[in-house]
Design a protein around this motif. Structure first.
Motif, PDB file in Angstrom:
ATOM      1  N   GLU A 191      75.992  62.623  66.835  1.00 30.07           N
ATOM      2  CA  GLU A 191      75.000  63.961  66.928  1.00 30.07           C
ATOM      3  C   GLU A 191      75.756  65.222  67.336  1.00 30.07           C
ATOM      4  O   GLU A 191      75.413  66.052  66.794  1.00 30.07           O
ATOM      5  CB  GLU A 191      73.844  63.256  68.230  1.00 30.07           C
ATOM      6  N   GLY A 242      74.002  69.415  61.224  1.00 31.00           N
ATOM      7  CA  GLY A 242      72.567  69.356  61.167  1.00 31.00           C
ATOM      8  C   GLY A 242      71.945  69.525  62.530  1.00 31.00           C
ATOM      9  O   GLY A 242      70.935  70.059  62.798  1.00 31.00           O
ATOM     10  N   ARG A 291      73.751  68.209  55.845  1.00 28.09           N
ATOM     11  CA  ARG A 291      74.592  66.933  56.223  1.00 28.09           C
ATOM     12  C   ARG A 291      75.209  66.575  54.829  1.00 28.09           C
ATOM     13  O   ARG A 291      75.577  65.351  54.796  1.00 28.09           O
ATOM     14  CB  ARG A 291      73.852  65.974  56.716  1.00 28.09           C
ATOM     15  N   PRO A 323      65.355  70.948  71.197  1.00 26.65           N
ATOM     16  CA  PRO A 323      65.739  70.750  69.951  1.00 26.65           C
ATOM     17  C   PRO A 323      65.404  71.874  68.888  1.00 26.65           C
ATOM     18  O   PRO A 323      66.288  72.280  68.391  1.00 26.65           O
ATOM     19  CB  PRO A 323      64.917  69.704  69.343  1.00 26.65           C
ATOM     20  N   GLN A 324      64.390  72.695  69.216  1.00 24.34           N
ATOM     21  CA  GLN A 324      64.353  73.933  68.301  1.00 24.34           C
ATOM     22  C   GLN A 324      65.155  74.938  68.773  1.00 24.34           C
ATOM     23  O   GLN A 324      65.097  76.340  68.015  1.00 24.34           O
ATOM     24  CB  GLN A 324      62.749  74.397  68.353  1.00 24.34           C
ATOM     25  N   ARG A 331      68.559  74.588  69.535  1.00 25.20           N
ATOM     26  CA  ARG A 331      69.833  74.339  69.193  1.00 25.20           C
ATOM     27  C   ARG A 331      70.367  75.299  68.102  1.00 25.20           C
ATOM     28  O   ARG A 331      69.718  75.452  66.832  1.00 25.20           O
ATOM     29  CB  ARG A 331      69.883  72.937  68.342  1.00 25.20           C
ATOM     30  N   SER A 383      65.012  59.749  66.756  1.00 24.93           N
ATOM     31  CA  SER A 383      65.603  60.582  65.686  1.00 24.93           C
ATOM     32  C   SER A 383      66.644  59.506  65.089  1.00 24.93           C
ATOM     33  O   SER A 383      66.816  59.105  63.937  1.00 24.93           O
ATOM     34  CB  SER A 383      66.552  61.584  66.091  1.00 24.93           C
ATOM     35  N   LEU A 395      56.501  66.250  70.094  1.00 25.03           N
ATOM     36  CA  LEU A 395      57.775  67.129  69.953  1.00 25.03           C
ATOM     37  C   LEU A 395      59.018  66.170  69.593  1.00 25.03           C
ATOM     38  O   LEU A 395      59.717  66.701  68.792  1.00 25.03           O
ATOM     39  CB  LEU A 395      58.235  67.492  71.146  1.00 25.03           C
ATOM     40  N   GLU A 408      61.002  66.429  65.853  1.00 23.71           N
ATOM     41  CA  GLU A 408      62.515  66.416  65.751  1.00 23.71           C
ATOM     42  C   GLU A 408      63.062  65.313  65.111  1.00 23.71           C
ATOM     43  O   GLU A 408      64.008  65.777  63.974  1.00 23.71           O
ATOM     44  CB  GLU A 408      63.019  66.532  67.075  1.00 23.71           C
ATOM     45  N   ARG A 464      62.444  66.171  61.355  1.00 19.41           N
ATOM     46  CA  ARG A 464      63.469  67.321  60.656  1.00 19.41           C
ATOM     47  C   ARG A 464      64.769  66.867  60.579  1.00 19.41           C
ATOM     48  O   ARG A 464      65.368  66.851  59.493  1.00 19.41           O
ATOM     49  CB  ARG A 464      63.466  68.221  61.775  1.00 19.41           C
ATOM     50  N   ASP A 465      65.143  65.799  61.283  1.00 24.17           N
ATOM     51  CA  ASP A 465      66.391  65.371  61.376  1.00 24.17           C
ATOM     52  C   ASP A 465      66.515  64.277  59.963  1.00 24.17           C
ATOM     53  O   ASP A 465      67.475  64.134  59.564  1.00 24.17           O
ATOM     54  CB  ASP A 465      66.652  64.459  62.791  1.00 24.17           C
TER      55      ASP A 465
END
Lengths: 305, 249
Positions: free
Chosen positions: A174, A179, A186, A219-220, A222, B71, B144, B148, B151-152
């Motif tokens: 990760e 990505g 990816r 996350p948003q 990153r 994820s 949330l 994520e 999206r991943d």
């Protein structure tokens, strides 16, 4: 389906190949990867590394990649055998590789000094450049997968992430993933490895702040800019921030260029330091000033007395 | 290859049983995987067993995870399902052609060849994943993480060589039991902020939501059972490329 807490095999266990009939003696566990365990073993008197897998297809897929790499590179083969063994009633697939001695990058730097990272970094990029030219992307670059031995020699281990250019990365970690940092796809391309290489050096030299960042960042948010922020505020990485910016944004023409640019940046960084190196340390200047002052005042006292 | 991925945090309480709905999906060639998300152990025994049952009926797998692992789990299940489906098809072919039961029974050089074909198939088979998201009140703090994970997943789908599509549903809706948020798409951008505007409600019509997703597969791809994995290429590859098997020692 798969259990992560695999049982470890005890030293001395003998693996007998079902198809090729070779016998291997396990010495000790070297590491645990995503699809299996890697042991140091002996075949006759020669040392080798054996990966024991849970899944035949996964393991064979890795062996296939190693085989085609061997075929392409025409060096001493890295993959030595592929076979199955019976272990307590179960058929377990395994493959045998050359044993690569060494320690993970971070451990090596801690032991031998961070000044080695310039050379190691250059060698890593050169090795990646070979793979990229052969149409492969390593994919899972991370601290544990780069072994460093004497005088900063490097070897890549765990080819589970190696992917043909243009396909989806097979296996990644990760925090090293492009990505994950919203810095691109990816899909396997050389730039994917440049990105992970940049993260590798941040991880190797500034683990605390990197892990703190990944823990706290939403996350948003990153973004490669966050990683660059770490680079710019780290004494050893800062002089190379130009290189990091290009690596994190995939702005090299080729891995060859990335390697050359790294070499120049490392050179410049050590060159820039050298004129300042013989500079007089602060305390010495202070003592000198003090003694001068003392001298003058003594002279003044002598003159006026 | 068609998959439904259900993300939920507990027991359904309205409409048809989700286990029945999942069995129906499987019958129509859609595999159902379930991710149960918990953060403070709120899933309960009933919820946990329902999650496992849905996956079993739907021919897929289930995992109960925290939001942090979501994820990774979603990706793993999607990938494993692709691999598993191909393996089944390949094993069947092996039985018919070579008279062996599975890849394991082949000697390594032959195996190398077969695995190469399987990998190609895994990378290139068209893949469609309908994500069905439980948006009942208790899921609110987890959405949330769900966004994520979506999206991943879409990033990984996008990286595949074969056609890869995802669609997103949430349930319950204002009037209907289930709402289509994002129709089939292969682009990551479309999944910007999915649930920003959601008004959370109490009921959990998991079964009806699954039926809606099956319906959607039918609407967009007609009869789905027909086109699927073709391991026939296995044979051809084997004949013409026999030389390559020599690489593996």
């Amino acid at each position: 389906m798969a259990t992560s807490s695999e049982k470890q095999l005890s030293p001395g266990t003998i693996l007998t190949g079902k198809w090729n009939g070779r016998k291997y003696k396990l010495e000790r566990l070297l590491g645990v990867g995503a699809n299996g365990q890697v042991y140091l073993a002996t075949y006759g008197r020669a040392a080798c590394a054996i990966k024991l897998g849970k899944d035949v297809s996964d393991l064979q897929a890795e062996a296939n990649i190693l085989a085609s790499l061997d075929h392409r590179e025409k060096k001493q083969p890295f993959l030595l055998d592929v076979d199955d063994a019976m272990l307590s009633g179960n058929q377990v697939p395994f493959y045998v590789m050359q044993y690569v001695p060494g320690t993970a990058v971070r451990t090596y730097l801690r032991k031998h000094g961070t000044e080695w990272f310039g050379v190691i970094g250059y060698r890593l990029l050169r090795r990646l450049s070979e793979l990229h030219e052969a149409g492969w992307v390593f994919g899972d670059i991370k601290n544990d997968n780069i072994l460093v031995s004497d005088y900063g020699r490097i070897a890549l281990v765990d080819y589970g992430g190696m992917t043909a250019s243009g396909r989806g990365i097979r296996q990644f970690t990760e925090i090293y993933d492009r990505g994950y940092w919203s810095a691109g796809s990816r899909t396997a391309d050389p730039a994917y490895d440049w990105f992970s290489t940049a993260v590798l050096w941040i991880h190797a030299l500034d683990e605390k702040r990197l892990l703190y960042l990944t823990r706290t960042l939403l996350p948003q948010n990153r973004d490669p800019g966050e990683l660059l922020g770490l680079v710019k505020s780290h004494p050893s990485l800062k002089p190379l921030s130009g290189w990091f910016e290009r690596a994190l944004h995939g702005r090299f023409e080729s891995t060859q260029e990335a390697a050359e640019s790294w070499r120049e940046a490392v050179h410049a960084a050590s060159g820039a330091k050298s004129p300042s190196a013989p500079r007089v340390p602060g305390w010495m200047a202070g003592v000198f000033a003090l003694s001068l002052l003392l001298c003058i005042s003594l002279m003044a006292i002598w003159l006026f007395s | 290859m068609n998959q439904i991925l259900l993300i939920t945090d507990g027991g359904s309480n309205v409409g048809v049983s989700p286990v029945v709905a999942a069995a129906q999906a499987y019958e129509e060639g859609i595999i159902v995987n379930v991710a149960g998300v918990i953060d403070d152990g709120s899933i309960g025994e009933y919820g946990a067993s329902e999650i496992a049952e849905i996956a079993r009926a739907g021919g897929g797998m289930s995992r109960i995870v925290s939001t942090k692992q979501l994820s990774q789990t979603v990706q793993m299940m999607t990938r494993q399902t692709v691999v598993g489906t191909i393996r089944q098809a390949v094993n069947q072919e092996l039985r018919q052609v070579f008279g062996v039961s599975s890849v394991e029974a082949l000697p390594p050089p032959k195996r190398a060849e077969v695995v190469r074909v399987m990998e190609d198939m895994g990378e290139t088979t068209p893949l469609r994943v309908a994500l069905v998201i439980d948006a009942s009140a208790s899921m609110k703090p987890k959405l949330l993480a769900v966004e994520e994970a979506i999206r991943d997943l879409s990033l990984s789908l996008q990286a595949r060589t074969g056609e890869s599509m995802a669609a997103v549903f949430h349930f319950p809706g204002e009037q209907e039991p289930c709402v289509l948020d994002t129709p089939w798409t292969s682009s990551t951008e479309r999944f910007g902020s999915l649930f920003g505007k959601l008004r959370m409600r109490g009921t959990t019509p998991t079964g009806p939501a699954l039926l809606r997703a099956i319906e959607y597969f039918r609407e967009s791809y007609g009869k789905i059972m027909t086109e699927d994995v073709h391991p026939a290429s296995l044979l051809k590859q084997d004949d013409t490329d026999g030389m390559r098997s020599g690489y593996v020692v």
